[in-house]
Scaffold this motif. Sequence first.
Motif, mmCIF file in Angstrom:
data_model
loop_
_atom_site.group_PDB
_atom_site.id
_atom_site.type_symbol
_atom_site.label_atom_id
_atom_site.label_comp_id
_atom_site.label_asym_id
_atom_site.label_seq_id
_atom_site.Cartn_x
_atom_site.Cartn_y
_atom_site.Cartn_z
ATOM 1 N N SER A 21 0.824 -1.204 0.000
ATOM 2 C CA SER A 21 0.000 0.000 0.000
ATOM 3 C C SER A 21 0.865 1.263 0.000
ATOM 4 C CB SER A 21 -0.923 -0.010 1.214
ATOM 5 O OG SER A 21 -1.669 1.162 1.283
ATOM 6 N N ASP A 24 2.347 1.766 -3.388
ATOM 7 C CA ASP A 24 1.317 2.254 -4.302
ATOM 8 C C ASP A 24 1.158 3.764 -4.162
ATOM 9 O OD1 ASP A 24 -0.665 1.745 -6.304
ATOM 10 O OD2 ASP A 24 -2.205 1.997 -4.764
ATOM 11 N N HIS A 28 2.148 6.566 -6.981
ATOM 12 C CA HIS A 28 1.146 7.543 -7.410
ATOM 13 C C HIS A 28 1.669 8.973 -7.263
ATOM 14 C CE1 HIS A 28 -2.757 9.295 -8.197
ATOM 15 N NE2 HIS A 28 -2.632 10.014 -7.095
ATOM 16 N N LYS A 45 7.777 -0.142 -8.931
ATOM 17 C CA LYS A 45 6.731 -0.999 -9.496
ATOM 18 C C LYS A 45 7.166 -2.467 -9.460
ATOM 19 C CE LYS A 45 4.353 2.236 -12.541
ATOM 20 N NZ LYS A 45 3.995 2.551 -13.940
ATOM 21 N N LYS A 48 6.828 -3.629 -5.989
ATOM 22 C CA LYS A 48 5.407 -3.791 -5.683
ATOM 23 C C LYS A 48 4.892 -5.123 -6.231
ATOM 24 C CE LYS A 48 0.981 -1.567 -6.491
ATOM 25 N NZ LYS A 48 0.302 -0.580 -7.298
#
Length: 68
Positions: A21, A24, A28, A45, A48
């Motif tokens: 989270s 993310d 963003h 990424k 993630k």
Amino acid sequence: MNKEQEAQLGLELAIKRQEHSDLDAAIHTLTQSQLADRMLIQRLKKRKLTLKDRIVQLENILLPDIIA
């Protein structure tokens, strides 16, 4: 699997979900920034995705599919 192992895996799962989270949100924020470093975003990424794979693995261990 004993209760201690299950608790340890549950804790790892919670930590991995939180880290996923956080990544993310960081991705963003960086993509919205005009000074975004594309290599950094790609590394985040990739991390993630690695976390997501481990999360799925842990979920499968802790919550196995029961075929009725």
